[in-house]
Design an enzyme around this catalytic site. Structure first.
Site, PDB file in Angstrom:
ATOM      1  N   GLN A 194       0.862  -1.193   0.000  1.00  0.00           N
ATOM      2  CA  GLN A 194       0.000   0.000   0.000  1.00  0.00           C
ATOM      3  C   GLN A 194       0.888   1.229   0.000  1.00  0.00           C
ATOM      4  O   GLN A 194       1.812   1.315   0.800  1.00  0.00           O
ATOM      5  CB  GLN A 194      -0.871  -0.051   1.256  1.00  0.00           C
ATOM      6  CG  GLN A 194      -1.072   1.251   2.003  1.00  0.00           C
ATOM      7  CD  GLN A 194      -2.176   2.096   1.426  1.00  0.00           C
ATOM      8  OE1 GLN A 194      -3.134   1.582   0.879  1.00  0.00           O
ATOM      9  NE2 GLN A 194      -2.057   3.400   1.545  1.00  0.00           N
ATOM     10  N   THR A 195       0.648   2.186  -0.892  1.00  0.00           N
ATOM     11  CA  THR A 195       1.465   3.393  -0.855  1.00  0.00           C
ATOM     12  C   THR A 195       0.690   4.601  -1.358  1.00  0.00           C
ATOM     13  O   THR A 195      -0.228   4.455  -2.162  1.00  0.00           O
ATOM     14  CB  THR A 195       2.761   3.212  -1.693  1.00  0.00           C
ATOM     15  OG1 THR A 195       3.482   4.437  -1.694  1.00  0.00           O
ATOM     16  CG2 THR A 195       2.457   2.838  -3.128  1.00  0.00           C
ATOM     17  N   ARG A 196       1.075   5.784  -0.837  1.00  0.00           N
ATOM     18  CA  ARG A 196       0.502   7.030  -1.345  1.00  0.00           C
ATOM     19  C   ARG A 196       1.610   7.988  -1.756  1.00  0.00           C
ATOM     20  O   ARG A 196       1.364   9.134  -2.060  1.00  0.00           O
ATOM     21  CB  ARG A 196      -0.419   7.687  -0.311  1.00  0.00           C
ATOM     22  CG  ARG A 196       0.206   7.944   1.022  1.00  0.00           C
ATOM     23  CD  ARG A 196      -0.698   8.752   1.928  1.00  0.00           C
ATOM     24  NE  ARG A 196      -0.076   9.977   2.369  1.00  0.00           N
ATOM     25  CZ  ARG A 196       0.716  10.094   3.428  1.00  0.00           C
ATOM     26  NH1 ARG A 196       1.016   9.043   4.144  1.00  0.00           N
ATOM     27  NH2 ARG A 196       1.223  11.256   3.764  1.00  0.00           N
ATOM     28  N   HIS A 200      10.925   4.893  -4.039  1.00  0.00           N
ATOM     29  CA  HIS A 200      12.360   5.101  -4.238  1.00  0.00           C
ATOM     30  C   HIS A 200      13.068   3.753  -4.031  1.00  0.00           C
ATOM     31  O   HIS A 200      12.426   2.734  -3.819  1.00  0.00           O
ATOM     32  CB  HIS A 200      12.865   6.177  -3.279  1.00  0.00           C
ATOM     33  CG  HIS A 200      12.136   7.475  -3.462  1.00  0.00           C
ATOM     34  ND1 HIS A 200      12.253   8.232  -4.610  1.00  0.00           N
ATOM     35  CD2 HIS A 200      11.224   8.123  -2.693  1.00  0.00           C
ATOM     36  CE1 HIS A 200      11.469   9.300  -4.527  1.00  0.00           C
ATOM     37  NE2 HIS A 200      10.833   9.249  -3.381  1.00  0.00           N
ATOM     38  N   HIS A 203      12.148   1.524  -1.049  1.00  0.00           N
ATOM     39  CA  HIS A 203      10.849   0.840  -1.156  1.00  0.00           C
ATOM     40  C   HIS A 203      10.987  -0.400  -2.032  1.00  0.00           C
ATOM     41  O   HIS A 203      10.373  -1.424  -1.787  1.00  0.00           O
ATOM     42  CB  HIS A 203       9.795   1.765  -1.773  1.00  0.00           C
ATOM     43  CG  HIS A 203       9.571   3.024  -1.007  1.00  0.00           C
ATOM     44  ND1 HIS A 203       9.956   4.262  -1.468  1.00  0.00           N
ATOM     45  CD2 HIS A 203       9.010   3.235   0.200  1.00  0.00           C
ATOM     46  CE1 HIS A 203       9.634   5.177  -0.576  1.00  0.00           C
ATOM     47  NE2 HIS A 203       9.068   4.581   0.448  1.00  0.00           N
ATOM     48  N   ARG A 289       5.756   1.323   9.279  1.00  0.00           N
ATOM     49  CA  ARG A 289       5.868   2.103  10.516  1.00  0.00           C
ATOM     50  C   ARG A 289       4.944   3.288  10.357  1.00  0.00           C
ATOM     51  O   ARG A 289       4.917   3.927   9.301  1.00  0.00           O
ATOM     52  CB  ARG A 289       7.301   2.625  10.666  1.00  0.00           C
ATOM     53  CG  ARG A 289       8.251   1.666  11.315  1.00  0.00           C
ATOM     54  CD  ARG A 289       9.678   2.183  11.289  1.00  0.00           C
ATOM     55  NE  ARG A 289       9.902   3.264  12.241  1.00  0.00           N
ATOM     56  CZ  ARG A 289      10.308   4.474  11.893  1.00  0.00           C
ATOM     57  NH1 ARG A 289      10.495   4.791  10.623  1.00  0.00           N
ATOM     58  NH2 ARG A 289      10.516   5.392  12.800  1.00  0.00           N
ATOM     59  N   ASP A 290       4.187   3.623  11.393  1.00  0.00           N
ATOM     60  CA  ASP A 290       3.232   4.736  11.339  1.00  0.00           C
ATOM     61  C   ASP A 290       2.397   4.659  10.062  1.00  0.00           C
ATOM     62  O   ASP A 290       2.282   5.614   9.304  1.00  0.00           O
ATOM     63  CB  ASP A 290       3.965   6.084  11.418  1.00  0.00           C
ATOM     64  CG  ASP A 290       2.986   7.231  11.705  1.00  0.00           C
ATOM     65  OD1 ASP A 290       1.891   6.961  12.233  1.00  0.00           O
ATOM     66  OD2 ASP A 290       3.299   8.389  11.373  1.00  0.00           O
ATOM     67  N   HIS A 291       1.828   3.479   9.814  1.00  0.00           N
ATOM     68  CA  HIS A 291       1.035   3.233   8.612  1.00  0.00           C
ATOM     69  C   HIS A 291      -0.135   4.219   8.552  1.00  0.00           C
ATOM     70  O   HIS A 291      -0.904   4.336   9.503  1.00  0.00           O
ATOM     71  CB  HIS A 291       0.503   1.789   8.659  1.00  0.00           C
ATOM     72  CG  HIS A 291      -0.222   1.363   7.426  1.00  0.00           C
ATOM     73  ND1 HIS A 291       0.383   0.667   6.405  1.00  0.00           N
ATOM     74  CD2 HIS A 291      -1.505   1.539   7.048  1.00  0.00           C
ATOM     75  CE1 HIS A 291      -0.496   0.431   5.453  1.00  0.00           C
ATOM     76  NE2 HIS A 291      -1.645   0.944   5.827  1.00  0.00           N
ATOM     77  N   ALA A 292      -0.247   4.930   7.429  1.00  0.00           N
ATOM     78  CA  ALA A 292      -1.354   5.887   7.213  1.00  0.00           C
ATOM     79  C   ALA A 292      -1.473   6.910   8.335  1.00  0.00           C
ATOM     80  O   ALA A 292      -2.569   7.285   8.741  1.00  0.00           O
ATOM     81  CB  ALA A 292      -2.680   5.139   7.039  1.00  0.00           C
ATOM     82  N   ARG A 450     -19.724  35.520   3.943  1.00  0.00           N
ATOM     83  CA  ARG A 450     -18.292  35.828   4.069  1.00  0.00           C
ATOM     84  C   ARG A 450     -17.453  34.604   3.744  1.00  0.00           C
ATOM     85  O   ARG A 450     -16.423  34.703   3.086  1.00  0.00           O
ATOM     86  CB  ARG A 450     -17.972  36.242   5.504  1.00  0.00           C
ATOM     87  CG  ARG A 450     -18.467  37.620   5.833  1.00  0.00           C
ATOM     88  CD  ARG A 450     -18.301  37.777   7.314  1.00  0.00           C
ATOM     89  NE  ARG A 450     -18.660  39.118   7.695  1.00  0.00           N
ATOM     90  CZ  ARG A 450     -18.201  39.697   8.780  1.00  0.00           C
ATOM     91  NH1 ARG A 450     -17.367  39.062   9.559  1.00  0.00           N
ATOM     92  NH2 ARG A 450     -18.580  40.909   9.088  1.00  0.00           N
ATOM     93  N   ILE A 476     -10.553  40.290   5.211  1.00  0.00           N
ATOM     94  CA  ILE A 476     -10.511  40.226   6.683  1.00  0.00           C
ATOM     95  C   ILE A 476     -10.320  38.763   7.116  1.00  0.00           C
ATOM     96  O   ILE A 476      -9.506  38.457   7.962  1.00  0.00           O
ATOM     97  CB  ILE A 476     -11.808  40.826   7.289  1.00  0.00           C
ATOM     98  CG1 ILE A 476     -11.860  42.331   6.971  1.00  0.00           C
ATOM     99  CG2 ILE A 476     -11.869  40.582   8.789  1.00  0.00           C
ATOM    100  CD1 ILE A 476     -13.170  43.010   7.338  1.00  0.00           C
TER     101      ILE A 476
END
Length: 572
Positions: A194-196, A200, A203, A289-292, A450, A476
């Protein structure tokens, strides 16, 4: 011998071609909902079996189960609320049991849905349980509170036709198309990656090892639906993937694009990705690691621990029906000229370990610096450079915000002249009064109007930025959520520099060039920022300016110095 379950056809929600023609004709009389891009991604995966066993958008009972304990009412494991969010106005016109037509943004019918449930969810609870915190720094929590409709509808979906994709058609496969492909090639064990992000060399090495470890074929399965604001666009990414695909043995590797709207929900997202990959015929999946993970929370810490996703996946892997392959953190060992797992290098004190983080890569691209060949393939770098020229050649937006009379327009004008003097890029000033005349002449000053006005400014600025120009905005813009929406719109294409002109209310009122504060104090102007309507100060703008006792020229120069510091202009 029975067919392996991962390769047997999976149920879809589409009706036959003849029924679809009939339904299209009958749907002309139904109430219609034009879906958002995220809802279209969800609907496509519901209809083609990617979200099996779901048969439609979650009912209230299913939703509560999913939010509270990752299970639908019948006990099936499902970690992510797949909900049809609509406005109160649309929901009010519906009766339960009624069929509605679900259409794409061009009005083409994709499906019908029987509305069995309608409720107002507790979004803060959903944020806590699904994303781990009700924190607007999380893109999906921000979406939940500031973009999604207030009411959820639930009910079964009848699929008529899949959404149209004009790009990379040959690379898009439904779960059943992939299963048939695996059957045809005789693949039995398939590991999904799985990749987003672009791939490189690290990977590539990682995926090689994962396939070998699992003794499986490899499916590179990148997400091309919606990822995190600020990610590399999917057109560039797919061109990068295609460049890398040549480096893989063709007989053991394939690539398919997944039209998924990611939620960046870390651990729950990993389980969700596992179920989706199982539906696509995979037997293994690489979990990172730290998937998604979505990055930092409001306190500047990571939302999830580095291994939380792997832990939750491991807990449920038997039920998901897919085996997890651990993501190894690969680093380059210079002396051996190869990638190795970081935690397996025994002689680490005697070798040179090289690594480039995603942040460092983005910096090198932005500043036009060299990207070494050991890190990435020249073909990939060439694709990335096409999309991301050095920062000093990219478009950007400077967004001034502050009270009426704070000096925004004056400083913005001075900045415009200074940038035009430097030359090189077209400069456009989107001043509040000018915009009101040309873009928003029909709008009043209510909060809703606004917001519309600021979003219009943001849209025009994003187009200018995308096309390499400089946009200077000086409204503003009193509301944090709207400024954030504009930031996200623009950061998809270039830098967004928020400048808070922090002149005090007393000073603005003392200046009162247009006599507006006087009228507001007399009650003749309703909803006036700073008097009868709040101004939400930016918490961490790129620059804060104090115009009291400072010359305009000096204020504009401070902005120039900031732009130079960010690499957006060269003052040499």
């Amino acid at each position: 011998m029975t067919m392996l379950s991962n390769l047997a056809p999976i149920p879809e929600l589409y009706v036959s071609f003849d029924s679809a023609q009939k339904l299209k004709f009958e749907a002309a009389n139904l109430k219609s909902l034009d879906l958002t891009p995220r809802q279209i991604c969800d609907l496509e995966l519901l209809m083609n079996g990617g979200f099996f066993p779901l048969k439609g958008f979650l009912t209230e009972e299913d939703y509560n189960g999913v939010v509270e304990n990752m299970r639908t009412a019948d006990g099936s494991l499902w970690p992510m609320p797949i909900t049809l969010d609509v406005s109160e106005e649309f929901a009010a016109g519906l009766e339960l049991g009624e069929d509605i037509a679900l259409r794409d943004q061009e009005g083409v019918i994709l499906a019908t849905m029987t509305v069995t449930d309608r409720w107002e969810p507790n979004k803060s609870r959903e944020a806590e349980m699904v994303f781990g915190a009700d924190d607007l720094a999380h893109p999906a929590v921000n979406y939940l509170h500031n973009t999604a409709g207030k009411i959820y509808l639930g009910g079964p979906v009848t699929g008529i036709q899949q959404p149209v994709h004009y790009d990379f058609k040959a690379r898009r496969d439904t779960p059943n198309e992939l299963r048939a492909y695996f059957r045809k090639l005789g693949w039995r064990r398939i590991v999904a990656f799985q990749t987003r992000n672009p791939l490189h060399r690290a990977h590539q090495e990682l995926t090689f090892r994962a396939a070998k470890e699992a003794q499986a074929n490899l499916l590179i399965h990148p997400v091309v639906g919606m990822t995190k604001p600020g990610d590399v666009d999917h057109f560039t990414r797919v061109r990068c993937y295609e460049a890398v695909l040549d480096k893989y043995p063709q007989s053991t590797t394939t690539m398919s694009l997944l039209n998924l709207a990611m939620r960046m929900a870390g651990p729950r997202e990993a389980v969700w990705h596992g179920l989706i990959r199982k539906n696509h015929g995979c037997t293994h999946m690489i979990v990172g690691r730290d998937h998604a993970g979505p990055g930092k929370n409001s306190a500047g810490e990571d939302f999830y621990g580095p291994y939380d996703a792997q832990d939750l996946f491991r807990q449920h892997q038997d039920e998901i029906g897919i085996e997890m392959v651990d993501f190894k953190h690969m680093v380059y060992v210079q002396e051996r000229a190869q990638y190795e797992p970081n935690d397996e290098i025994e002689d680490r004190d005697n070798v040179t370990i090289l690594n480039i983080s995603g942040t460092e890569l983005r910096r090198r691209l932005a500043e036009g610096l060299e990207i070494p060949e050991w890190f990435s393939f020249p073909e990939v770098v060439a694709e990335l450079r096409k999309t991301k020229p050095p920062r000093a050649q990219q478009g950007f937006t400077v967004f001034f915000t502050g009270l009426s009379g704070s000096g925004k327009s004056t400083v913005a004008n001075a900045l415009m002249v200074k940038l035009m003097e430097m030359g090189g890029r077209p400069v456009t000033l989107l001043d509040g009064d000018v915009v009101r005349k040309h873009l928003s002449s029909e709008l009043g000053f209510s909060k809703e109007h606004r917001d519309i006005n600021i979003k219009r400014i943001g849209y025009v600025a994003s187009e200018i930025t995308k096309n390499g120009g400089i946009a200077i905005c000086a409204p503003i813009a009193p509301y944090t959520a709207t400024r954030r929406a504009v930031r996200e719109m623009i950061e998809a294409y270039g830098a967004f520099v928020e400048v808070h002109v922090a002149t005090s209310l007393e000073e603005c009122e003392a200046r009162d060039r247009k006599g507006l504060y006087k009228l507001a104090r007399e009650g003749k102007i309703k909803e006036f920022t700073g008097i009868s309507d709040p101004y939400e100060e930016p918490q961490n703008p790129e620059l804060r300016l104090d115009t009291e006792g400072t010359e305009v020229d000096n204020c504009a120069h401070q902005v120039l110095l900031k732009l130079e510091g960010m690499g957006l202009i060269g003052l040499s």
